[in-house]
Design an enzyme around this catalytic site. Structure first.
Site, PDB file in Angstrom:
ATOM      1  N   LYS A 180      57.892  44.492 117.248  1.00  0.00           N
ATOM      2  CA  LYS A 180      56.792  44.938 116.381  1.00  0.00           C
ATOM      3  C   LYS A 180      57.355  45.251 115.000  1.00  0.00           C
ATOM      4  O   LYS A 180      58.466  45.788 114.896  1.00  0.00           O
ATOM      5  CB  LYS A 180      56.166  46.187 117.027  1.00  0.00           C
ATOM      6  N   SER A 182      47.951  49.410 118.520  1.00  0.00           N
ATOM      7  CA  SER A 182      48.379  48.727 117.308  1.00  0.00           C
ATOM      8  C   SER A 182      49.429  47.635 117.550  1.00  0.00           C
ATOM      9  O   SER A 182      49.711  46.872 116.623  1.00  0.00           O
ATOM     10  CB  SER A 182      48.964  49.747 116.329  1.00  0.00           C
ATOM     11  N   SER A 187      49.028  52.505 121.865  1.00  0.00           N
ATOM     12  CA  SER A 187      49.276  51.259 121.130  1.00  0.00           C
ATOM     13  C   SER A 187      50.128  50.234 121.871  1.00  0.00           C
ATOM     14  O   SER A 187      50.242  49.099 121.427  1.00  0.00           O
ATOM     15  CB  SER A 187      49.926  51.570 119.776  1.00  0.00           C
TER      16      SER A 187
END
Lengths: 67, 479
Positions: B80, B155, B179
């Site tokens: 990420k 996210s 997330s």
């Protein structure tokens, strides 16, 4: 159509020194009201001795490498 | 012959070691799939193809020489884009850090490098790991491989899309209010939020200091276990890191749920806004089938969900505001609309509000750990309350309709696992969530493996149909 304003939100933003870019007030107002509605839930019956989570623990600081 | 993207990490590892597969071939296969599919999925914000091939060549050379760095040696992974990567752009998917090139890898990145992993690139996220899906950021939002018109959740949006699309079998996400587990649920992957303190967060851009967790989204429970085995461990440079041995996450994985006591806190999700009948039915069916597999499944009552949500949201927003307040003043126009609207209003949270939230947090953690998880080994609860919503359901200037119940275990810090639980009538993944006592990831993953076997019997193999990406019909968010 006139945009709805909230004087309390305006004061919060002014005091924080934040000037929202154009077009963002409607979303700010919605999230502000959502947040304000949550705050009473935080306040339950507690004694003064009821400590928070995440209290200060010196060990976690002294173990870190020096910057 | 199993396609390379369908090879479990453990099986790929065996073949890398017996010489029937090379890390270079494995990496090239991922790069080819990314080239073929990521134009539609938009899961990567930066591809590190040269680095991947160099990592793979090094792994091949080492394995041929008998040097074995462990179960991720020669295995592709992606990070990420809030994870620092030395010399490689790390943007947090934000204009504010669009030119940021860290000097060094984050600790998780260091562990994956030391373990011989092969870095494919950096993955899309909601801006600074909050808000989204957004169309006003430097990169577009990732799309759900099961249906490109639907969101991935966030996210860790790119991590969910990339793993579900089998561009990579394991990818790192972060979880502050859900997330990791949210995109895992919406994209039909496994998502593990480890115990607070098991995996170092050093070098991962913070959203909320006391709620952030790092962990994997993976194609299977075993893949998640292998990844976590490599990234876990004490780090004195992370104040939350706990100095204890990393448990063995793999050897008991196939031991089943016989004799385990599983609590079912249905008061959290019954009647909740956004709960679909399909999700409720999937949870009930899962409880029944776990009982049939030998578990003792009983109702248990937890504090009401709105208490967990309020506690977590106030802590998250207050801490995020502390991180961003200078930029919110100086560069408000550089934030995307959704992040800005969520965090700017945290200026209204008082010091007393924050402290009351932290006092409530202790009470909630006690209720989960000293009551519910005293009598039960695990909890089975809802993750996403329904399948992934469509982009078209999201207004551009307001928070959207993502109904997930992941925040309780960020508040308490317990390990929590998002598991696929069948498909909706519309062909989108449904999900369930398992929760264990702190540092009992081995038990959590063992039960997750049992659920994986059960849901495979439902006709769901965590494998999206190949036609899913054949004819993308992209629909922008509502105006």
């Amino acid at each position: 159509m006139t945009e709805e304003r909230d004087p309390e939100l305006d004061m919060v933003l002014k005091r924080a020194g934040i000037i929202p870019p154009p077009g963002r007030y409607r979303g700010l107002l919605a999230t502000y009201r959502d947040l304000q509605a949550m705050l009473p839930l935080l306040r339950g019956p507690r004694t003064a001795a009821a400590e928070p989570a995440g209290i200060y623990v010196l060990d976690t600081i002294t173990r870190e490498p020096a910057p | 012959m199993t396609a390379l993207q369908d090879l479990p990490i453990a099986e790929a590892g065996k073949r890398l070691r017996d010489g029937s597969l090379t890390a270079t071939a494995l990496a090239q296969d991922s790069l080819d799939r990314i080239a073929e599919r990521d134009g539609a999925l938009q899961s990567f914000v930066l591809l590190t193809a040269d680095r991947a091939l160099a990592d793979a060549a090094k792994a091949d050379k080492e394995l041929a020489a008998g040097i074995d760095r462990g179960p991720m040696h020669g295995i592709p992974y992606a990070l990420k884009d809030i994870y620092d990567t030395g010399g490689i752009r790390s943007t947090c998917h934000s204009k504010l850090r669009i030119d940021n090139i860290p000097d060094a890898d984050c600790v998780v990145g260091q562990k994956l490098v030391a373990g011989g992993g092969v870095l494919l690139g950096k993955l899309a996220t909601h801006e600074f790991a909050l808000g989204g899906p957004s169309f006003d950021l430097p990169f577009p939002p990732a799309r759900n491989p099961w249906n490109l018109d639907h969101v991935t959740g966030g996210s860790s949006s790119g991590s969910g899309a990339a793993v579900a699309g089998r561009l990579v079998r394991t990818a790192m996400g972060s979880d502050t209010g859900g997330s990791i587990r949210g995109p895992a649920a919406y994209c039909g992957t496994v998502g593990l939020k480890p115990t607070y303190g098991l995996v170092s967060r050093r070098g991962v851009f913070p959203l909320s200091y006391t709620l952030d967790h790092c962990g994997p989204l993976a194609a299977s429970v075993e893949d998640a276990a292998i990844t976590t085995q490599v990234i876990a461990g004490y780090d004195p440079s992370d104040p939350a890191s706990v100095n204890r041995p990393v448990p063995d996450l793999l050897s008991g994985l196939q031991d089943g749920v016989g004799g385990l006591r599983i609590g079912l806190p249905s008061n959290l999700w019954r009647g909740a806004e956004g709960l679909t009948p399909e999700t409720a039915a999937a949870l009930e069916r899962l409880a029944e089938e776990l009982a049939a597999a030998g578990a003792i499944v009983e109702e248990v009552t937890l504090p009401d969900y709105p208490l967990f949500n309020a506690c977590g949201r106030v802590i998250l927003l207050a801490e995020a505001f502390a991180i961003h307040e200078d930029d919110l003043r100086a560069r408000p126009q550089d934030y995307g609309e959704l992040f800005f609207m969520r965090v700017a209003v945290a200026a209204s949270i008082s010091a007393a509000d924050y402290m009351q939230a932290q006092r409530l947090r202790r009470e909630l953690a006690m209720a989960v750990n000293r009551v519910a998880l005293q009598r039960h080994d695990l909890l089975l609860t809802a993750c996403a309350l329904g399948p992934a919503p469509a982009f078209a359901e999201f207004p551009r200037d307001m928070p959207g309709p993502m109904a997930i119940q992941t925040m309780p275990f960020n508040v308490t810090g317990n390990p929590a696992l998002s598991m696929p639980a069948g498909l909706s009538a519309g062909g989108l993944p449904l999900s369930a969530q398992l929760v264990a006592r702190p540092f009992e990831e081995a038990l959590l993953l063992r039960a997750g493996r049992a659920i994986e076997k059960i849901t495979a019997g439902w006709g769901f193999s965590q494998h999206l149909p190949e036609h899913a990406l054949a004819s993308p019909a992209l629909v922008p968010a509502a105006g």
